[in-house]
Design a protein around this motif. Structure first.
Motif, short mmCIF file in Angstrom:
data_model
loop_
_atom_site.label_atom_id
_atom_site.label_comp_id
_atom_site.label_asym_id
_atom_site.label_seq_id
_atom_site.Cartn_x
_atom_site.Cartn_y
_atom_site.Cartn_z
N ASP A 198 0.72 -1.23 -0.14
CA ASP A 198 -0.07 -0.02 -0.05
C ASP A 198 0.92 1.14 0.00
O ASP A 198 2.01 1.19 0.42
CB ASP A 198 -0.94 0.14 1.33
N ALA A 199 0.35 2.27 -0.69
CA ALA A 199 0.95 3.70 -0.47
C ALA A 199 1.38 4.19 0.84
O ALA A 199 2.58 4.80 0.87
CB ALA A 199 0.38 4.48 -1.35
N ASN A 200 0.39 3.85 1.88
CA ASN A 200 0.76 4.34 3.05
C ASN A 200 2.32 3.57 3.62
O ASN A 200 2.87 4.36 4.39
CB ASN A 200 -0.19 4.21 4.01
N ALA A 226 -2.36 1.50 -12.02
CA ALA A 226 -3.02 2.32 -10.99
C ALA A 226 -2.31 2.29 -9.64
O ALA A 226 -2.15 3.70 -8.87
CB ALA A 226 -4.38 1.63 -10.67
N VAL A 227 -1.88 1.47 -9.26
CA VAL A 227 -0.86 1.51 -7.89
C VAL A 227 0.38 2.30 -8.02
O VAL A 227 0.57 3.36 -7.30
CB VAL A 227 -0.45 0.16 -7.36
N ALA A 228 1.03 2.27 -9.44
CA ALA A 228 2.03 3.20 -9.47
C ALA A 228 1.59 4.69 -9.41
O ALA A 228 2.41 5.54 -8.73
CB ALA A 228 2.91 2.82 -10.91
N LEU A 229 0.53 5.02 -10.03
CA LEU A 229 -0.14 6.29 -9.99
C LEU A 229 -0.39 6.99 -8.55
O LEU A 229 -0.13 8.02 -8.18
CB LEU A 229 -1.14 6.50 -11.07
N GLU A 230 -0.99 5.74 -7.98
CA GLU A 230 -1.27 6.06 -6.48
C GLU A 230 0.13 6.47 -5.71
O GLU A 230 0.03 7.43 -4.59
CB GLU A 230 -2.03 5.00 -5.93
N GLN A 255 12.03 -2.84 -10.01
CA GLN A 255 12.21 -4.20 -9.33
C GLN A 255 10.93 -4.92 -9.20
O GLN A 255 10.84 -6.05 -9.04
CB GLN A 255 12.81 -3.84 -7.81
N ALA A 256 9.81 -4.07 -9.51
CA ALA A 256 8.51 -4.66 -9.47
C ALA A 256 8.17 -5.57 -10.45
O ALA A 256 8.67 -5.63 -11.61
CB ALA A 256 7.50 -3.51 -9.27
N HIS A 257 7.12 -6.44 -10.20
CA HIS A 257 6.60 -7.31 -11.17
C HIS A 257 5.27 -6.69 -11.40
O HIS A 257 4.50 -6.28 -11.01
CB HIS A 257 6.20 -8.69 -10.42
N LEU A 258 5.45 -6.12 -13.01
CA LEU A 258 4.32 -5.11 -13.41
C LEU A 258 3.23 -6.03 -13.91
O LEU A 258 3.53 -6.85 -14.70
CB LEU A 258 5.10 -4.17 -14.44
N VAL A 259 2.14 -5.77 -13.48
CA VAL A 259 0.93 -6.36 -13.88
C VAL A 259 -0.09 -5.35 -14.31
O VAL A 259 -0.35 -4.19 -13.81
CB VAL A 259 0.33 -7.23 -12.80
N SER A 260 -1.20 -5.86 -15.34
CA SER A 260 -2.31 -5.16 -15.61
C SER A 260 -3.40 -5.82 -15.17
O SER A 260 -4.06 -6.78 -16.23
CB SER A 260 -2.04 -4.72 -17.22
N PRO A 261 -4.19 -5.56 -14.49
CA PRO A 261 -5.43 -6.06 -14.00
C PRO A 261 -6.20 -5.96 -15.15
O PRO A 261 -6.47 -5.16 -15.84
CB PRO A 261 -5.93 -5.35 -12.83
N ASP A 263 -13.09 2.23 1.34
CA ASP A 263 -12.54 3.04 0.64
C ASP A 263 -12.11 2.79 -0.84
O ASP A 263 -11.40 1.90 -1.20
CB ASP A 263 -11.25 3.84 1.16
N PRO A 264 -12.83 3.10 -1.87
CA PRO A 264 -12.89 2.63 -3.14
C PRO A 264 -11.24 2.86 -3.47
O PRO A 264 -11.06 2.01 -4.69
CB PRO A 264 -13.93 3.25 -4.00
N LYS A 265 -10.79 3.85 -3.20
CA LYS A 265 -9.42 3.82 -3.66
C LYS A 265 -8.37 2.68 -3.32
O LYS A 265 -7.51 2.48 -4.25
CB LYS A 265 -8.85 5.16 -3.31
N ASP A 266 -8.85 1.93 -2.30
CA ASP A 266 -7.91 0.87 -2.10
C ASP A 266 -8.33 -0.51 -2.72
O ASP A 266 -7.57 -1.33 -2.82
CB ASP A 266 -8.34 0.53 -0.57
N ASP A 267 -9.27 -0.53 -3.48
CA ASP A 267 -9.80 -1.51 -4.75
C ASP A 267 -8.48 -1.76 -5.28
O ASP A 267 -8.08 -2.98 -5.78
CB ASP A 267 -10.93 -1.30 -5.46
N ILE A 268 -7.71 -0.87 -5.95
CA ILE A 268 -6.81 -1.06 -6.80
C ILE A 268 -5.69 -1.97 -6.30
O ILE A 268 -5.03 -2.76 -7.08
CB ILE A 268 -6.06 0.39 -7.41
N TYR A 269 -5.39 -2.17 -5.05
CA TYR A 269 -4.52 -3.36 -4.25
C TYR A 269 -5.08 -4.55 -4.63
O TYR A 269 -4.11 -5.47 -4.80
CB TYR A 269 -4.04 -2.66 -3.06
N ILE A 270 -6.26 -4.48 -4.34
CA ILE A 270 -6.99 -5.96 -4.39
C ILE A 270 -6.86 -6.31 -5.67
O ILE A 270 -6.55 -7.56 -6.12
CB ILE A 270 -8.40 -5.91 -4.21
N GLU A 271 -7.18 -5.60 -6.93
CA GLU A 271 -6.96 -5.80 -8.16
C GLU A 271 -5.65 -6.31 -8.72
O GLU A 271 -5.24 -7.43 -9.03
CB GLU A 271 -7.35 -4.84 -9.00
N CYS A 272 -4.50 -5.61 -8.33
CA CYS A 272 -3.24 -5.83 -8.40
C CYS A 272 -2.74 -7.24 -7.61
O CYS A 272 -2.20 -7.97 -8.45
CB CYS A 272 -2.31 -4.75 -7.59
#
Length: 145
Positions: A5-7, A39-43, A75-81, A91-100
């Motif tokens: 998570d970004a936090n 989406a996670v990268a942008l967050e 270093q990340a494993h880049l994915v595209s849900p 918090d709907p903004k957290d859904d991106i982490y579930i999708e990732c």
């Protein structure tokens, strides 16, 4: 494989003394496999570049944030849900982490956000851990038995 998570990344850049910072260092040297979606990268970028979020006198500059993010993404494993869960968490903004995490097959989401305590997260086969707990588990696994 984990999703962070970004936090946690924010905490890592706010203090070089905590578990979040240790986790980020482990990620950057390739010791902890992790996934990032667009989406996670942008967050990450949005959160880290908010005015004043790193404190009054941050030890990392705006330009250095770009350098850190470049290193993280390299270093990340880049994915595209290819699917979306919206809204799923409180918090709907957290859904991106579930999708990732689902796309990457990640077993852990590392976060201090209480929104991830939703029962369905476990139904997807994922666990949520705070950075301190994850680092403690990582350390325990590395110790000889």
């Amino acid at each position: 494989m984990i999703v962070v998570d970004a936090n946690v990344v924010l905490s890592a850049l706010r203090s070089s003394k905590g578990a979040s910072h240790l986790l980020l260092r482990e990620m950057l040297v390739g010791n902890v496999p992790f996934a990032v979606s667009p989406a996670v990268a942008l967050e990450y970028e949005d959160v880290l570049k908010r005015e004043g979020i790193l404190g009054d006198e941050p030890w990392v500059s705006q330009d250095e944030i770009d350098t850190v993010l470049d290193a993280v993404f390299s270093q990340a494993h880049l994915v595209s849900p290819w699917f979306r869960f919206r809204p799923f968490l409180a918090d709907p903004k957290d859904d991106i982490y579930i999708e990732c995490a689902l796309t990457a097959g990640a077993t852990f989401i590392v976060s201090s956000d209480r929104h991830f305590q939703h029962p369905a997260v476990r139904a997807f086969g994922m666990s949520v851990m705070r950075a301190g707990d994850f680092v403690a588990e990582l350390t325990r696994r590395r110790q000889p038995t």
